[in-house]
Design a protein around this motif. Structure first.
Motif, short mmCIF file in Angstrom:
data_model
loop_
_atom_site.label_atom_id
_atom_site.label_comp_id
_atom_site.label_asym_id
_atom_site.label_seq_id
_atom_site.Cartn_x
_atom_site.Cartn_y
_atom_site.Cartn_z
N PHE A 1 -19.48 -24.68 -50.84
CA PHE A 1 -19.40 -25.28 -50.42
C PHE A 1 -18.72 -26.85 -49.99
O PHE A 1 -17.12 -27.58 -49.24
N PHE A 2 -19.13 -27.23 -50.83
CA PHE A 2 -18.15 -28.79 -51.50
C PHE A 2 -17.14 -29.03 -51.97
O PHE A 2 -15.90 -29.52 -51.27
N VAL A 3 -16.76 -27.82 -52.21
CA VAL A 3 -14.76 -27.92 -53.22
C VAL A 3 -14.34 -27.19 -52.06
O VAL A 3 -12.82 -28.32 -51.46
N THR B 1 -5.45 -29.59 -56.60
CA THR B 1 -4.93 -28.54 -56.95
C THR B 1 -6.40 -28.18 -57.74
O THR B 1 -6.44 -26.24 -57.55
N ILE B 2 -7.35 -28.41 -57.71
CA ILE B 2 -8.67 -27.96 -57.95
C ILE B 2 -9.13 -27.65 -57.24
O ILE B 2 -9.54 -26.47 -57.43
N SER B 3 -9.26 -28.19 -56.52
CA SER B 3 -9.81 -27.34 -55.26
C SER B 3 -9.58 -26.29 -54.25
O SER B 3 -10.41 -24.96 -54.11
N LEU C 1 -16.00 -34.76 -57.95
CA LEU C 1 -17.22 -35.77 -57.48
C LEU C 1 -16.66 -37.01 -57.76
O LEU C 1 -16.18 -37.53 -56.97
N VAL C 2 -16.17 -37.08 -58.97
CA VAL C 2 -15.40 -38.75 -59.11
C VAL C 2 -14.52 -38.77 -57.97
O VAL C 2 -14.63 -39.61 -57.59
N MET D 1 -13.03 -38.91 -41.27
CA MET D 1 -13.21 -38.58 -42.06
C MET D 1 -15.15 -38.32 -41.50
O MET D 1 -15.18 -37.40 -41.99
N VAL D 2 -15.46 -39.24 -41.19
CA VAL D 2 -16.96 -38.83 -40.42
C VAL D 2 -16.78 -37.49 -38.99
O VAL D 2 -17.70 -36.67 -40.43
N ALA D 3 -15.77 -38.36 -38.64
CA ALA D 3 -15.85 -36.70 -37.61
C ALA D 3 -15.66 -35.58 -37.86
O ALA D 3 -16.39 -34.72 -38.11
N THR D 4 -14.63 -35.58 -39.34
CA THR D 4 -14.02 -34.40 -39.74
C THR D 4 -15.25 -33.19 -40.33
O THR D 4 -15.39 -32.79 -40.28
N VAL D 5 -16.32 -34.69 -40.99
CA VAL D 5 -16.94 -33.85 -41.85
C VAL D 5 -17.91 -33.46 -41.03
O VAL D 5 -18.72 -32.85 -41.96
#
Lengths: 269, 287
Positions: free
Chosen positions: A104-106, A145-147, B20-21, B271-275
């Motif tokens: 889901f994160f990706v 590209t990674i995701s 993540l970074v 961003m907040v709305a879409t997420v």
């Protein structure tokens, strides 16, 4: 019964025409002289000229944009493959309690509005002094590209029959050898589709390139869009030729991607 | 089944760390910038906290952009899904296997084009004086029509291009989905002399409910990326008729005033709305 068949085929034929005709027309215009393009009645027959194509290819900005595009796209797709394929394999073959969240994160990286990423990145790259560099573009593009590679490769690895991999273990391979010598080759065809898709996506990217480059790192889509702003006297032929040049690389993948679509949707159970 | 191996960790941790970074740094920075009053090219800045966000809600151009974005989302998603389902069913129903392959190839072509190219191709086609689409109108009425310069029509003209790219691709996917269905229910219905549209309306499309919802979801996400189309075709004009949120954020941040913080506050709201919206939708689709 007969009538709906004829009507159905007619609608399909019309949409087939709509799919391709605007493109064919643009390609034709790329070989016309300006007078033939701005004629009152559209001209289907004309004496073709190579002027526009040679002008576009001869321009320094176009060649620089093309080189930038190739380097930025090529490198970030490579990063996507090197980092993305192993992650996709781990999710497909070694699911644990985190797998669904990782997936889901990706995917959620796709939700991020491009402006929301581009504005802060522009400020960051400016501060580090890497604004308008290919490095900045490549790092930014690698996120995409990674995701994409991970997301599209998970099903490709899942379709590799478990028995084939188990046979590898029986033959004495370790987990890494099974990935490298069994799973990768077996899944290769679908993986190529996934990789081609990430290439097309990045080649077509516009907003990030527009906001993260000003002179040195401009990619081809930016250069093409700037050609349209040359004064009042619009060089129609040149514009059409640059649109054709920009569109050719992704079209090269037509066969690969249509095969990928077919394989992605036929083996459902 | 499998003996203990380090593979999952080795394959997961580095990539997840990088992802993540790469995604969190810009996200956190976007919020910080939105709370400041940065202007491009000016070194001094302060934290102004929420005042950018408060200003947004009295900014009529912002409210207009929200409305344009909502309209864009609805028009493109609904039109794409309609075109996809109609064409997919027609191919399934009437086209021979060979023609199906042919149409599939044809329908994938538009989506492969860079949005910039697609936008130019259609901008030429809609050109009031030399365009091929507007030619019949010119020939009949003798007057040029400037659809992209018409505040009521421009958004729909741009939306056509979006549907041309995505609707045709999705038609191919709908066809592939129809082909994966088991044939028995279809044959039974045919024995009962059901009409073609009845079969699809009552049997096949309900069977494809879940994948069709996922497709709609994908299109909703993709529709948010309309910037390149609009940038090339209308630049948000005429007036503010096609100015979506990302277009307005871009022009505030870069073209007009360089108000990066103000632009970022818009981006953060988006961003907040879409997420939030997509996370809720996604969890629903999954369950």
């Amino acid at each position: 019964m007969k009538l709906d068949r004829i009507l159905g085929n007619l609608v399909l034929a019309i949409f087939g025409f709509i799919a391709l005709f605007p493109l064919v027309w643009t390609a034709l215009n790329a070989f016309k002289k300006n007078v033939d393009i701005i004629s009152k009645v559209p001209k289907f027959f004309f004496t073709p000229t190579l002027e526009n194509v040679t002008y576009v290819l001869g321009r320094h900005s176009v060649m620089a944009g093309l080189t930038n595009s190739i380097i930025a796209c090529g490198t970030s797709v490579l990063v996507g493959v090197v980092l993305g394929l192993p992650l996709a394999y781990a999710i497909a073959r070694y699911p644990n309690k985190w797998s669904a969240d990782i997936q889901f994160f990706v995917l959620s990286i796709r939700f991020l509005p491009p402006v929301a990423v581009a504005i802060p990145l522009m400020v960051i790259w400016l501060q580090i002094g890497l604004y308008d560099s290919l490095v900045a573009l490549i790092v930014t593009y690698s996120l995409i590209t990674i995701s994409v590679t991970v997301w599209l490769s998970i099903p490709a690895f899942q379709r590799v029959p478990k028995e084939v991999e188990e046979a590898g273990f029986v033959d004495g391979y370790g987990a890494y050898a099974v990935f490298w010598k069994v799973a990768l080759p077996v899944a290769l065809r679908s993986l190529v589709g996934a990789i081609a898709f990430s290439f097309v996506l990045i080649w077509n990217e516009f907003l990030m390139a527009l906001m993260l480059s000003s002179t040195n790192a401009k990619t081809l889509p930016i250069v093409a869009s700037e050609l349209s702003q040359q004064g009042m006297n619009v060089p129609w032929g040149i514009l059409n030729a640059s649109v054709v040049l920009l569109s050719l690389p992704p079209l090269l993948f037509l066969g690969v991607l249509s095969g990928f679509l077919s394989s992605a949707f036929t083996r459902r159970t | 089944m499998l003996s203990k191996t380090s593979l999952p960790k080795v394959f997961t941790i580095p990539t997840m760390g990088i992802l993540l970074v790469l995604s969190m740094v810009p996200t956190i920075f976007a919020v910080i910038i939105a709370l400041q009053n940065r202007v491009l090219g000016q070194p001094e800045m302060d934290f102004v906290w929420l005042s950018n966000f408060i200003d947004l809600f009295s900014d009529r151009r912002f409210l207009n952009a929200v409305w344009v974005s909502v309209k864009w989302e609805f028009v493109t998603v609904i039109a794409t899904m309609t075109v996809a389902i109609v064409l997919g069913v027609l191919m399934f129903q009437y086209a021979s296997p060979r023609m199906r392959n042919f149409y599939c190839l044809l329908f994938i072509v538009p989506v492969l084009l860079p949005r910039v190219s697609a936008a130019f191709v259609w901008k030429f086609a809609f050109h009031p004086l030399y365009g091929i689409v507007t030619y019949p109108i010119r020939a009949i009425t003798g007057k040029p029509v400037d659809l992209l310069g018409n505040a009521n029509a421009a958004l729909y003209v741009v939306a056509t291009v979006d549907v041309w790219q995505w609707g045709l691709l999705f038609a191919v996917i709908v066809l592939k989905l129809l082909e994966t269905l088991p044939p028995q229910p279809l044959e039974a219905a045919q024995l009962d002399h059901a009409k073609g549209w009845q079969i699809h309306y009552f049997i096949t499309l309900p069977m494809l409910r879940a994948p069709l919802i996922s497709l709609t979801f994908v299109k909703m996400i993709e529709s948010l990326r309309s910037f390149d189309l609009i940038y090339v075709m209308t630049r948000g004009g005429p007036g503010v008729a096609t100015e979506t949120l990302d277009m307005y954020a871009f022009s505030q941040g870069f073209i007009e005033a360089g108000k990066v913080s103000y632009a970022s506050s818009m981006a953060v709201l988006m961003m907040v709305a879409t997420v939030v919206i997509f996370t809720i939708l996604w969890k629903r689709v999954q369950s």
